[in-house]
Enzyme design. Structure first.
Site, PDB file in Angstrom:
ATOM      1  N   PRO A 192     -46.227  50.771  76.681  1.00 50.76           N
ATOM      2  CG  PRO A 192     -48.125  49.449  76.307  1.00 50.76           C
ATOM      3  CD  PRO A 192     -46.653  49.368  76.650  1.00 50.76           C
ATOM      4  CB  SER A 194     -51.200  52.784  82.575  1.00 52.62           C
ATOM      5  OG  SER A 194     -49.912  52.496  83.059  1.00 52.62           O
ATOM      6  CB  SER A 243     -45.323  66.186  79.357  1.00 48.19           C
ATOM      7  OG  SER A 243     -44.533  65.610  80.385  1.00 48.19           O
ATOM      8  CD  GLU A 264     -44.053  64.155  68.333  1.00 52.90           C
ATOM      9  OE1 GLU A 264     -45.208  64.567  68.588  1.00 52.90           O
ATOM     10  OE2 GLU A 264     -43.802  63.307  67.450  1.00 52.90           O
ATOM     11  CB  CYS A 298     -47.288  66.554  70.014  1.00 52.96           C
ATOM     12  SG  CYS A 298     -47.199  65.423  71.406  1.00 52.96           S
ATOM     13  CD  GLU A 396     -48.788  70.593  74.581  1.00 53.58           C
ATOM     14  OE1 GLU A 396     -48.829  70.029  73.479  1.00 53.58           O
ATOM     15  OE2 GLU A 396     -48.018  70.237  75.502  1.00 53.58           O
TER      16      GLU A 396
END
Length: 546
Positions: A192, A194, A243, A264, A298, A396
């Site tokens: 996962p 941090s 990203s 993704e 996202c 983005e």
């Protein structure tokens, strides 16, 4: 904003819920004692707890444990594996107060946004618990010689699946990616982010309470820069969310090892408000589409294209509604939005808005930090007049910032929406379903929602979800979401005549016979058994009165 000595901290809230971060940290796989890193809440900067800073040795150990456990897990009947997923779903729902507290403290989400993530996790687990057998059942395929060759497609687990999950959806993008991988018979090693390890560890805790064998899923914690490559080197398939820039690196490393990956990645997602849209519905939907989870998802909308006849009215009403959004640190249902994730996200949002304003854009709502609430709070922001030289036009933002543009007609809206290298999500708003469908079909995006921002497609768990262009590769959800964690295997059985020349038959004669057969074979009804048998099945059913 640091908490005062008298004010309760997020860690205090966790303790009140009976959550022990030290116990959760004890679930991390370690080859030896490690230095630890303190996880801080973005809400008030308070320390939530410490987790180990893992090393490549820890990744290697986790992969070895998982690999040793995987064959027995794959041999476990699928129905039993699915029952574990069902129990996990029930535990997620029954223990939601604790899970919501962890997500709120660790990620900063509002209670509503955290609940949406929790519900998605439960629904995904329930979907695969119910449908894994259907997706993984052997499929009959046409054989080489109809009537003599029987062929089946089966699905074998990859082995050990690596998952790298992000901070913005720390529960569902960890657990909901792990569930189908596990049900397909794989073991899992999860790393996962941090900043949000405790949510993933809480999910692992519930999976083990649901009956998942201890060794089948392992979690390692630490920075992706030092653990990402060792993880890729140790697994047989990788699921990555993050990203686009990092996704390119991950995909290249997987390609070097000739292992598959699904990713993704980023998006610059458009919303199209057509001439016949119902503005009462559309304005409210736009608020959810743009600002849920403080815009840090996202599939969030960052560009809105409005038919020119509705543009002024939409902008006025959308700005008014945006100003009524409630920001706050509280865990109650009355708070709409929490803070941005960290200083880097906050600085990025500030830079995008300031750059746009400096180059001529107008702020209709928001556009200001809120240090009175905390260090990373920023008002949801509506911009108009955003043009090509501005960073926010194509890049983005991943924050609570949206630009609104007028368009002359459907063609102009579609062209503007598709004018991007991304292709993750899109949204179309119209009172005419046929009109909306016609526009949606022309958009280059992996998911398109009609009269909804993102949740309609995302929550349709039987349908694939993923990106086109630089927004990713592979798909979540549906059949693709579980079969990607498998290797297709063909099993074919031959009866009667062999495929090679029978004994005593001249080879030239065999070749001539097979040449003739090749001309007519697939024109025979036997080569299309489903179509050939359908009339017989229908007649039999009619005769039996069924």
């Amino acid at each position: 904003m640091a908490p005062t000595s008298a004010s309760p901290t997020q860690a205090d809230d966790l303790r009140r819920q009976g959550i022990d971060p030290a116990r959760l940290a004890g679930l991390v796989t370690l080859a030896a004692p490690r230095e630890t890193r303190t996880v801080h809440s973005p809400l008030d900067g308070s320390a939530l707890g410490d987790v180990p800073v893992g090393t490549p040795d820890d990744v290697a150990l986790a992969a070895r444990i998982a690999r040793a456990a995987q064959p027995a897990w794959a041999a476990t009947p699928l129905a039993r594996r699915c029952s574990i997923a069902s129990r996990f779903r029930d535990l997620v729902l029954s223990r939601q107060a604790k899970l919501l507290a962890v997500m709120h403290a660790e990620n900063g989400k509002s209670r509503l946004n955290a609940f949406e993530e929790l519900l998605d996790t439960a629904l995904t687990a329930g979907y695969y618990a119910t449908n894994a057998e259907r997706h993984l059942a052997p499929h009959r395929r046409s054989g080489a010689i109809p009537g003599l060759t029987t062929a089946y497609e089966t699905w074998q687990p990859k082995g050990v699946v690596g998952i790298i999950s992000p901070w913005n959806y720390p529960l569902t993008l960890a657990a909901s990616d792990a569930i189908p991988a596990l049900l397909a018979g794989n073991a899992v090693v999860l790393k996962p982010d941090s900043a949000t390890p405790f949510t993933a560890l809480a999910a692992l805790d519930l999976l083990r309470q649901a009956g998942l064998p201890h060794d089948v899923m392992q979690i390692v914690t630490g920075p992706g820069a030092s653990l990402g490559t060792p993880l890729i080197d140790a697994v047989d398939y990788l699921m990555f969310t993050g990203s686009t820039a990092t996704g390119r690196v991950v995909a290249a490393q997987c390609a070097e090892r000739l292992i598959g990956c699904s990713a993704e990645l980023g998006g610059k997602n458009p919303m199209l408000v057509l001439e016949d849209a119902d503005l009462d519905v559309t304005v409210e939907g736009a608020v959810q589409a743009c600002f849920s989870t403080t815009g840090q998802l996202c599939v969030s909308v960052e560009r809105i294209y409005v038919h020119v006849s509705l543009y002024d009215t939409f902008c006025r009403r959308f700005a008014e509604r945006t100003r009524r959004i409630v920001l706050g640190r509280g865990a109650g249902w009355g708070v709409d939005l929490g803070p941005l994730h960290d200083q880097a996200q906050f600085d990025k949002v500030v830079a995008h808005v300031d750059d746009a304003v400096a180059k001529g854009a107008t702020v209709l709502a928001g556009g200001r930090p809120r240090p009175d609430l905390g260090a990373f709070f920023y008002e949801p922001t509506v911009l108009v007049g955003v043009t090509e030289p501005m960073t926010a036009h194509r890049t983005e933002t991943f924050g609570p910032v949206v630009a609104v543009y007028p368009v002359a007609d459907d063609a102009a809206a579609i062209a503007a929406a598709n004018d991007t290298a991304y292709g993750l999500n899109a949204s179309v708003w119209s009172a005419d379903p046929a009109h909306a469908l016609a526009v949606a079909a022309r958009l280059r995006a992996g998911t398109v929602n009609i009269n909804e921002g993102y949740a309609a497609a995302w929550a349709s768990h039987d349908a694939p979800m993923g990106g086109m262009g630089i927004s990713g590769m592979g798909r979540r959800h549906g059949a693709e979401g579980i079969r990607k964690y498998t290797e297709p295997q063909t099993i074919a059985a031959q009866r009667g005549l062999p495929l090679g020349p029978p004994g005593g038959v001249p080879r030239a004669g065999y070749a001539a016979t097979m040449t003739l057969g090749g001309r007519v074979l697939h024109r025979l009804p036997l080569s299309r058994p489903a179509a050939w048998l359908r009339p017989l099945v229908d007649r039999r059913a009619a005769f039996l009165g069924r």
